[in-house]
Design a protein around this motif. Structure first.
Motif, PDB file in Angstrom:
ATOM      1  N   ARG A 251     -32.165 -60.770   5.166  1.00 37.88           N
ATOM      2  CA  ARG A 251     -30.824 -60.658   4.589  1.00 37.88           C
ATOM      3  C   ARG A 251     -30.184 -59.332   4.967  1.00 37.88           C
ATOM      4  NH1 ARG A 251     -33.621 -62.627  -0.028  1.00 37.88           N
ATOM      5  NH2 ARG A 251     -33.382 -60.624  -1.129  1.00 37.88           N
ATOM      6  N   ALA A 275     -28.113 -57.099  -0.063  1.00 40.14           N
ATOM      7  CA  ALA A 275     -29.296 -57.844   0.368  1.00 40.14           C
ATOM      8  C   ALA A 275     -30.252 -58.104  -0.790  1.00 40.14           C
ATOM      9  CB  ALA A 275     -30.009 -57.083   1.485  1.00 40.14           C
ATOM     10  N   ARG A 279     -29.380 -63.678  -2.991  1.00 39.53           N
ATOM     11  CA  ARG A 279     -30.630 -64.258  -2.520  1.00 39.53           C
ATOM     12  C   ARG A 279     -30.547 -65.758  -2.227  1.00 39.53           C
ATOM     13  NH1 ARG A 279     -35.265 -61.352  -6.295  1.00 39.53           N
ATOM     14  NH2 ARG A 279     -34.418 -59.218  -6.197  1.00 39.53           N
ATOM     15  N   LEU A 285     -24.045 -64.824   1.941  1.00 37.64           N
ATOM     16  CA  LEU A 285     -24.067 -63.456   2.453  1.00 37.64           C
ATOM     17  C   LEU A 285     -22.843 -63.177   3.315  1.00 37.64           C
ATOM     18  CD1 LEU A 285     -27.794 -62.938   3.551  1.00 37.64           C
ATOM     19  CD2 LEU A 285     -26.593 -61.641   1.780  1.00 37.64           C
TER      20      LEU A 285
END
Length: 301
Positions: A251, A275, A279, A285
């Motif tokens: 990530r 990050a 999750r 993201l």
């Protein structure tokens, strides 16, 4: 059909083959005469650009003699979803390694089909496009087609509604001509018996002729409901690779790469915070990073 017969005989039997056949006018009583034709050294027509089949758009039937002409069509690949832009991590390493092997030798590995599965936004579509783009870069003459399953299904429905068997044949012939077929979200074939039957025959033709098939799904093959067992068994012929939710390191790399490519200067502490707290999947993201970049641009103004 003289040229077609000549090319076919030459391909399977070599030069110097003689063919005897009789031609009679329909509805007329006449003596059948044998005609001798000696196969000449004709070359198979080179690949050329032609109009797509009638199920995509209007026009003449360019598939009356399937196999003689290869169709140069749009691959529908997104250049942004290349291998270069894909972030490898523990959650996707297995699938990504298999994808690169396939791109090097499409149809020639034991990973045929490659069945990529996993949850929403974990990179299935990115890897699928990446395979197609890499194949086109390394083998420009190969025909690669990426198609979402919803579009594949709708194309088949449009053909089926014509109630014309020749149109169904055109549909199958089109997909049987490609070198790499990539179908996204194959699970949507669930419950669609007629589409499944056509897909089955397309798959078998491609596989038997050394062509590559890449499929993505949000479920493993055994977990897809209302799919014929013979199709599920073919999903298992090659390699099934699961994409999992990216870990922290992956990530972080995804966010870092995203900000770098977009020219945004974001501190390491902010990247680390994002990050750690986002999750779910790659898509979220990227959504958060886009919002940050937009906010930073507005603040500069």
């Amino acid at each position: 059909y003289i040229s077609l017969l000549s090319v076919t005989l030459k391909k399977y039997f070599g030069k110097g083959i003689k063919l005897w056949y009789a031609v009679a006018e329909k509805g007329q009583e006449q003596e059948k005469k044998e005609v001798t034709y000696k196969a000449t050294n004709l070359q198979t027509p080179k690949k050329q650009e032609v109009m797509p089949p009638s199920f995509i758009g209007k026009g003449n039937n360019h598939f009356a003699i399937p196999g003689i002409k290869k169709v140069n069509v749009e691959s529908n690949l997104n250049p942004a979803l290349s291998f270069e832009n894909f972030i490898e991590g523990e959650s996707n390493k297995f699938a990504f390694t298999a994808a690169k092997a396939i791109a090097d030798r499409p149809g020639q590995t034991s990973f045929n089909p490659l069945f990529i599965y996993g949850g929403v936004g974990v990179g299935k579509t990115h890897i699928a496009h990446g395979i197609g783009l890499e194949v086109k870069n390394k083998f420009p003459d190969k025909i690669v087609v990426y198609v979402p399953s919803e579009k594949f299904i709708q194309q088949f429905i449009n053909v089926a509604n014509t109630k014309n068997p020749e149109k169904r044949a055109e549909f199958a012939n089109f997909y049987q001509m490609v070198d790499v077929l990539i179908i996204d979200d194959i699970q949507f074939l669930s419950g669609k018996k007629a589409t499944q039957d056509t897909f089955f025959h397309i798959f078998d033709h491609l596989h038997q002729n050394g062509k590559q098939v890449v499929l993505t799904s949000d479920k493993a093959p055994v977990d897809i409901q209302d799919i014929e067992e013979r199709i599920v068994s073919r999903f298992k012929w090659g390699l099934s690779a699961e994409l999992q939710t990216p870990d922290y390191e992956t990530r972080y790399k995804i966010l870092e790469n995203k900000f770098y490519n977009d020219g945004a200067e974001i501190g390491e502490d902010i990247i680390a915070y994002l990050a750690e707290n986002i999750r779910t999947n790659v898509r979220e993201l990227e959504g958060v990073s886009n919002s940050l970049i937009a906010q930073a641009a507005f603040n500069r103004k």
